[in-house]
Design an enzyme around this catalytic site. Structure first.
Site, PDB file in Angstrom:
ATOM      1  N   ALA A 121       0.774  -1.233   0.000  1.00 42.97           N
ATOM      2  CA  ALA A 121       0.000   0.000   0.000  1.00 42.97           C
ATOM      3  C   ALA A 121       0.810   1.289   0.000  1.00 42.97           C
ATOM      4  CB  ALA A 121      -0.941   0.008   1.199  1.00 42.97           C
ATOM      5  N   GLY A 129      -1.159   6.445  -1.942  1.00 42.73           N
ATOM      6  CA  GLY A 129      -2.025   7.149  -2.877  1.00 42.73           C
ATOM      7  C   GLY A 129      -3.212   6.303  -3.296  1.00 42.73           C
ATOM      8  N   ARG A 179       7.743   3.608   5.206  1.00 46.02           N
ATOM      9  CA  ARG A 179       6.782   4.026   4.192  1.00 46.02           C
ATOM     10  C   ARG A 179       5.354   3.892   4.686  1.00 46.02           C
ATOM     11  NH1 ARG A 179       7.960   4.027  -1.286  1.00 46.02           N
ATOM     12  NH2 ARG A 179       6.650   2.247  -1.774  1.00 46.02           N
ATOM     13  N   ASP A 209       5.035  -9.023   5.872  1.00 45.38           N
ATOM     14  CA  ASP A 209       5.511  -9.482   4.569  1.00 45.38           C
ATOM     15  C   ASP A 209       4.321  -9.904   3.718  1.00 45.38           C
ATOM     16  OD1 ASP A 209       8.103 -11.863   3.531  1.00 45.38           O
ATOM     17  OD2 ASP A 209       6.622 -10.720   2.383  1.00 45.38           O
ATOM     18  N   CYS A 241       4.719   0.454 -11.671  1.00 45.25           N
ATOM     19  CA  CYS A 241       5.005   1.676 -12.418  1.00 45.25           C
ATOM     20  C   CYS A 241       6.247   1.464 -13.267  1.00 45.25           C
ATOM     21  CB  CYS A 241       5.117   2.896 -11.522  1.00 45.25           C
ATOM     22  SG  CYS A 241       5.651   2.565  -9.865  1.00 45.25           S
TER      23      CYS A 241
END
Lengths: 361, 368
Positions: A182, A186, A209, A237, A310
């Site tokens: 996640a 965003g 993060r 994990d 991405c």
């Protein structure tokens, strides 16, 4: 050559690497004494040139220049704020909600009897998402988000394309949703915006993060939704989810760690293309496949999974999906069906550029 | 004056001698005078100088033979002269006849004399003579003076000094014509400024003397340019693009604006169609020729060199302008405060110095 003055050349030479060295530095324990002779951003570009020129052929130069130039942002309206005011404000800037445009365009078409594709419930996009972008060719930027009258931020700026996986997932009211990788949050925020999540589990291996994700949730989502059991944030994990919560979720988003192509071309720090991370980069597809497999196992029969990255690389996309399907078939005797997203692509082709030759069985 | 006369004759050797023929048709002096006078009046009222020029050129060929006619023409011109003669009609007459000898048409002479009521005819003649001696033809001289009348105000000593300096630089004749059209201030500007530019090109950029001449002749605007800008432009070509001196000169690169240079070069670079050569001067792709980047129109650049669309280039230009603006003000790049991307950063990872750098040439192909 020695006689030639090099005044101002140092600045020029910095740019030979096609990226400026970032001035901002977060706290570092150890600072490099000199600039790297062969920066990671340059290694990344070399790698992409090698792979993508083959993969995309004549399309590659155009993709390349886009990756090396500033990206285009979308403003995801925060439905927990005064979203109608926010939308009106953005409209005034000449930005348009591309989700709304796509849907109304399709509705017009189907009314006119032109649409060839049927629309079973599973085809429908996730609802309630409002994301504004400037018109094609308009390079205006959005102002940074600000808190509104209700105490939460007005919109969230993200790469417009990042919304597509959430749209494709096709949430429905009452769904139990898992966001397996996640952070930084965003897409998690977008999932919450749909208003469809009966329960949302947001997970990421990296605790730092995940902290960013928490911050985002704090800034955008009212306390009553964050508190209680509706949103659960973990830092485990992701590969273990098959065992942890098998057959649990209606919708699963697996937005795996990848080579983050655009980011790798601009940011030198901790770049995955630097030589010390070579092994890590080389086994990425394996990690990605394991994560996808876990996400699939965590899905209820009849549920839906979206896999996204991405990166443009076939190896991190089609190859991984193929591998995960085979893994589930062979080891678990679970059949996974790939859904054809042609209809979805057509919906958004006015805003985005889709690669037409996606190969998937 | 003899050499001068020779020069005048040189230009006009091909022009038919209609005037001489006509003059021969009228043996009587009186008739001739009247005829020349009337012809002249007709000619000088013609709207463009084309016909008159030809005939006046012819006229000069025969000046030795037809002193009467010349005086008459001068008289006609004096009649046409509307501005008051300042230092006596004799001086004016002398100037006009000299100008005719040089090959100027009546119409041009008229205009030249009326450009600057302030400049004496002698001054006018001196200035014009210098131009002629530098190898310019009458027509270009006329055009230049029309366009830049301030040149007539130059003290003749300065004019002569500048002329000899320009000759030393190798600028004369046709070369000077172009420079004068673009940059007439090459005569009015300070010697020091020209010196500075020339010195920059020779000592800092290391162009040869011939190359400097070529640059001044093909890109006269460099004389106007700020020295820092000029040097940066050179450095951009030499270091950033890897273009050598010979190509910089041959492609007339220095005439283009830095904006255009950066736009086209960086666009090609980001498309992957241009690479800065490495320290051995090699690239992995064949770079397009410099002239194919800058010398061509934008449409041709996009079609042949960039192989890209106009729309894409337009957007790129806007983005580049903004990038330049922002790097100039060099603020921190945390402008994008609330922006998040799905980054694959692991904050716990140590960013150690790149001590495992190999030579660029040894870079292996990595298989992922």
């Amino acid at each position: 050559m020695a006689a030639l003055t090099l005044r101002g050349v140092r600045e020029l030479l910095k740019r030979v690497g096609f990226a400026t060295v970032p001035r901002r530095h977060r706290h570092k324990k150890k600072w490099a004494a000199t600039e790297p002779k062969f920066p990671a951003v340059r290694l990344a570009l070399q790698y992409f040139d090698m792979t993508y020129s083959v993969q995309f052929g004549d399309l590659w130069p155009s993709i390349r220049v886009s990756l090396l130039s500033e990206q285009k942002y979308g403003a995801l309206v925060n439905n927990f704020a005064a979203w109608d005011h926010v939308s009106a404000k953005l409209e005034q800037l000449s930005a348009k909600d591309f989700v709304n445009e796509a849907i109304s365009h399709w509705e017009l078409q189907s009314e006119g009897g032109q649409s060839a594709a049927p629309s079973p419930a599973s085809w429908a996009c996730s609802p309630n998402l409002r994301c504004f972008t400037f018109a094609r060719g308009d390079v205006s930027r959005f102002a940074p988000a600000r808190p509104g009258s209700l105490g939460v931020m007005d919109y969230y700026l993200m790469d417009a394309a990042s919304l597509l996986p959430v749209l494709a997932l096709g949430l429905q009211p009452g769904d139990i949703v898992l966001d397996l990788c996640a952070a930084p949050g965003g897409k998690t925020l977008a999932l919450l915006q749909t208003g469809c999540c009966r329960n949302l589990a947001a997970n990421d291996l990296s605790t730092s993060r995940i902290a960013r994700l928490q911050k985002i949730l704090h800034s955008y989502v009212p306390q009553e939704i964050r508190d209680g059991n509706r949103v659960r944030v973990t830092s485990w994990d992701g590969r273990k989810w098959g065992e942890l919560e098998g057959d649990t979720y209606d919708r699963v988003l697996v937005d795996v760690p990848c080579t983050t192509d655009r980011h790798s071309l601009h940011e030198e720090e901790n770049n995955i293309f630097k030589r010390s991370r070579k092994k890590e980069r080389q086994i990425l597809p394996v990690l990605q496949m394991q994560l996808l497999a876990a996400g699939l196992l965590a899905t209820k029969p009849g549920g839906h999974v979206v896999y996204s990255t991405c990166s443009l690389s076939h190896l991190q996309n089609e190859y991984v999906v193929q591998g995960a399907i085979e893994l589930l078939a062979n080891q678990y005797s679970i059949q996974v069906q790939v859904e054809d997203l042609t209809h979805f692509r057509r919906l958004f082709m006015d805003t985005f550029c889709f690669f037409s030759s996606c190969q998937l069985v | 004056m003899a050499a001068f006369g020779r020069q005048v004759l040189d230009w006009h050797r091909l022009i038919p001698l209609t005037w001489a023929w006509m003059a021969r048709q009228t043996p009587h002096l009186g008739e001739q005078r009247r005829m020349t006078a009337s012809l002249l009046r007709k000619l000088t009222t013609a709207s463009n100088g084309g016909v008159t020029e030809e005939l006046s050129c012819v006229r000069s060929n025969n000046y030795v033979q037809e002193p009467e006619c010349r005086r008459n023409r001068v008289q006609c011109l004096l009649e046409k002269q509307r501005t008051p003669v300042e230092q006596g009609s004799l001086e004016l007459e002398r100037v006009i006849s000299s100008l005719l000898d040089m090959g100027f048409s009546n119409a041009h002479i008229n205009e030249l004399l009326s450009i600057q009521p302030g400049a004496s005819p002698q001054q006018l003649l001196d200035i014009i003579s210098e131009f002629i001696l530098l190898g310019l033809n009458p027509e270009p001289v006329y055009v230049v003076l029309k366009k830049s009348p301030q040149l007539l105000k130059l003290p003749i000593m300065q004019m002569r000094k500048r002329s000899s300096y320009l000759r030393k630089l190798g600028l004369g004749e046709g070369k000077l014509k172009r420079v004068l059209y673009c940059c007439p201030e090459i005569f009015t500007m300070r010697q020091q400024d020209i010196n500075d530019t020339v010195r920059l090109l020779k000592e800092k950029c290391l162009f040869t003397v011939q190359q400097v001449t070529k640059i001044l002749h093909s890109c006269p605007y460099v004389l106007r340019e700020d020295l820092g800008q000029l040097e940066y432009k050179f450095q951009y070509a030499y270091f950033r693009m890897g273009v050598k001196h010979a190509d910089i000169v041959k492609s007339e690169y220095l005439q283009y604006s830095l904006t255009k240079i950066k736009q086209r070069h960086i666009y090609l670079e980001r498309l992957g169609r241009f690479q800065t050569p490495d320290k051995k001067g090699q690239t992995q792709i064949p770079n397009p020729l410099v002239k194919d980047i800058f010398r061509v129109s934008e449409a041709e650049f996009l079609a042949r060199t960039a192989c890209s669309s106009a729309e894409e280039f337009e957007v790129f230009k806007k983005l580049l302008a903004r990038e330049e603006e922002e790097s100039d003000s060099s603020t921190s790049d945390d402008k994008r405060a609330s922006l998040d991307e799905d980054e694959d950063e692991d904050d716990e990872d140590d960013d150690e110095a790149e001590d495992d750098d190999e030579d660029e040439d040894d870079e292996e192909e990595e298989q992922l």
